[in-house]
Design a protein around this motif. Structure first.
Motif, PDB file in Angstrom:
ATOM      1  N   SER A  78       0.810  -1.215   0.000  1.00  0.00           N
ATOM      2  CA  SER A  78       0.000   0.000   0.000  1.00  0.00           C
ATOM      3  C   SER A  78       0.849   1.273   0.000  1.00  0.00           C
ATOM      4  O   SER A  78       0.356   2.354  -0.333  1.00  0.00           O
ATOM      5  N   LYS A  79       2.125   1.146   0.354  1.00  0.00           N
ATOM      6  CA  LYS A  79       2.994   2.322   0.444  1.00  0.00           C
ATOM      7  C   LYS A  79       3.836   2.521  -0.812  1.00  0.00           C
ATOM      8  O   LYS A  79       4.236   3.648  -1.121  1.00  0.00           O
ATOM      9  N   LEU A  80       4.126   1.445  -1.543  1.00  0.00           N
ATOM     10  CA  LEU A  80       5.033   1.514  -2.688  1.00  0.00           C
ATOM     11  C   LEU A  80       4.404   0.827  -3.894  1.00  0.00           C
ATOM     12  O   LEU A  80       3.593  -0.087  -3.750  1.00  0.00           O
ATOM     13  N   GLU A  81       4.783   1.275  -5.079  1.00  0.00           N
ATOM     14  CA  GLU A  81       4.304   0.647  -6.309  1.00  0.00           C
ATOM     15  C   GLU A  81       5.226  -0.525  -6.643  1.00  0.00           C
ATOM     16  O   GLU A  81       6.310  -0.343  -7.186  1.00  0.00           O
ATOM     17  N   LEU A  82       4.760  -1.719  -6.296  1.00  0.00           N
ATOM     18  CA  LEU A  82       5.565  -2.927  -6.478  1.00  0.00           C
ATOM     19  C   LEU A  82       4.721  -4.002  -7.148  1.00  0.00           C
ATOM     20  O   LEU A  82       3.506  -4.041  -7.004  1.00  0.00           O
ATOM     21  N   SER A  83       5.397  -4.890  -7.855  1.00  0.00           N
ATOM     22  CA  SER A  83       4.741  -6.053  -8.445  1.00  0.00           C
ATOM     23  C   SER A  83       5.502  -7.297  -8.022  1.00  0.00           C
ATOM     24  O   SER A  83       6.723  -7.262  -7.821  1.00  0.00           O
ATOM     25  N   MET A  84       4.768  -8.403  -7.859  1.00  0.00           N
ATOM     26  CA  MET A  84       5.372  -9.667  -7.465  1.00  0.00           C
ATOM     27  C   MET A  84       5.204 -10.687  -8.589  1.00  0.00           C
ATOM     28  O   MET A  84       4.127 -10.807  -9.169  1.00  0.00           O
ATOM     29  N   VAL A  85       6.288 -11.405  -8.877  1.00  0.00           N
ATOM     30  CA  VAL A  85       6.303 -12.385  -9.961  1.00  0.00           C
ATOM     31  C   VAL A  85       6.812 -13.706  -9.405  1.00  0.00           C
ATOM     32  O   VAL A  85       7.780 -13.731  -8.627  1.00  0.00           O
ATOM     33  N   ARG A  86       6.166 -14.803  -9.791  1.00  0.00           N
ATOM     34  CA  ARG A  86       6.612 -16.117  -9.336  1.00  0.00           C
ATOM     35  C   ARG A  86       8.028 -16.416  -9.823  1.00  0.00           C
ATOM     36  O   ARG A  86       8.399 -16.052 -10.935  1.00  0.00           O
ATOM     37  N   LEU A  87       8.790 -17.096  -8.983  1.00  0.00           N
ATOM     38  CA  LEU A  87      10.125 -17.564  -9.356  1.00  0.00           C
ATOM     39  C   LEU A  87       9.998 -18.956  -9.956  1.00  0.00           C
ATOM     40  O   LEU A  87       9.847 -19.948  -9.238  1.00  0.00           O
ATOM     41  N   GLY A  88      10.002 -19.029 -11.269  1.00  0.00           N
ATOM     42  CA  GLY A  88       9.779 -20.301 -11.948  1.00  0.00           C
ATOM     43  C   GLY A  88       8.293 -20.581 -12.090  1.00  0.00           C
ATOM     44  O   GLY A  88       7.455 -19.986 -11.420  1.00  0.00           O
TER      45      GLY A  88
END
Length: 311
Positions: free
Chosen positions: A261-271
């Motif tokens: 909620s504080k930063l513009e981030l994206s998460m991507v699976r590792l493999g």
């Protein structure tokens, strides 16, 4: 404590072990004497007498610093193992005598583990007002050695070592993910492949590569290394660096979600299958029934059940 030879002659006392340890820590007789509240002459006399009794030199001088001989290094290892155990035993006996429970000494072996621990310590302290908590993040022997050596009572780690005499309980299931900034080309990918990180700056905690899952379980098996590796101590700064496009990081999904909620981030699976991990709590087997230790493990397990398994 004394070790007795076959003829009943006193050879090695606890004070000798304390001297060996102090000299190694301080590097000189003068500084060791000050730490032990002895005069330098009394300390030197004790060392000469011990070496004469044992028939072997314990130290050799290199410039102004004393270095242990082979025999001295062995004796130092004995001192480092036994002195914490003796101190721990004395403290526990004192607590028994006074009806106290004392301090729960918790060791932490990973940076995210500390963030998780904060969620459990608060309700634990409320439930056990007569038990203090002390957190240690650096150990003389590493986490497992500190647990065996009674430097700590409980170890929080993502990498349990199942040794005889220790018990480990999983307390959190989570997924390790790649964290990228809002403008990163990988942000919309369903998963990332190792070769896609070959041109990236990888930001990690300041931990040896052989203890970083992003290397040992993802990059190195594929023969890949990032373009640059940048260690950063704190999670907040790490994520701010990622959000500003200065690199990518591999972190627990639950930890990143707390900052989303504080930063513009994206998460991507590792493999394609993702990278599953767990946090464990380890204790000494013979102390598994100690009430305030057992209560911490049960509280940690209950917290896991309430929170579910992060994905």
């Amino acid at each position: 404590m004394k070790l007795i030879d076959g003829e009943g002659m006193s050879q090695l006392e606890r004070a000798h072990l304390a001297i060996v340890r102090a000299v190694d820590q301080q590097g000189s007789m003068t500084a060791a004497a000050e730490q032990l509240h002895l005069t330098q002459s009394a300390l030197s006399h004790a060392v000469r007498k011990l070496e004469a009794q044992l028939g072997v030199a314990i130290w050799t001088r290199e410039g102004r610093r004393l270095r242990p001989t082979q025999a001295g290094a062995y004796l130092l290892a004995v001192a480092n193992r036994l002195l914490p155990q003796l101190a721990h035993a004395e403290e526990r006996l004192r607590q028994f005598a006074q009806g106290e429970r004392g301090t729960l000494r918790i060791g932490i072996e990973c940076h995210p583990c500390y963030q998780w621990l904060l969620k459990v310590v608060s309700p634990y302290l409320a439930a056990w007002p007569d038990v203090d908590v002390d957190v240690k993040q650096e150990f003389q022997f590493g986490g497992i050695g500190a647990l065996f050596g009674h430097e700590i009572d409980l170890l929080v780690t993502p990498d349990p070592l199942y040794e005889t005499g220790l018990r480990f309980e999983p307390v959190l299931d989570y997924e390790q993910v790649l964290v990228v900034g809002a403008g990163h080309p990988l942000r919309r990918s369903p998963f990332v492949r190792p070769e896609q990180l070959a041109r990236e700056t990888l930001i990690t905690y300041p931990v040896a590569i052989d203890r970083l899952d992003i290397y040992t379980r993802f990059l190195l098996p594929a023969g890949i290394r990032p373009k640059r590796h940048k260690p950063i101590e704190t999670t907040d700064i790490m994520l701010q660096m990622v959000a500003s496009g200065r690199g990518v990081a591999a972190l627990p999904r639950w930890l990143v979600e707390e900052h989303a909620s504080k930063l513009e981030l994206s998460m991507v699976r590792l493999g394609e299958r993702g990278m599953a991990k767990q946090i464990f709590v380890g204790i000494r087997e013979r102390e598994a029934d100690t009430d305030y230790l057992r209560a911490f493990v049960e509280l940690a397990r209950a917290h896991r059940d309430r929170a579910g398994s992060p994905t």
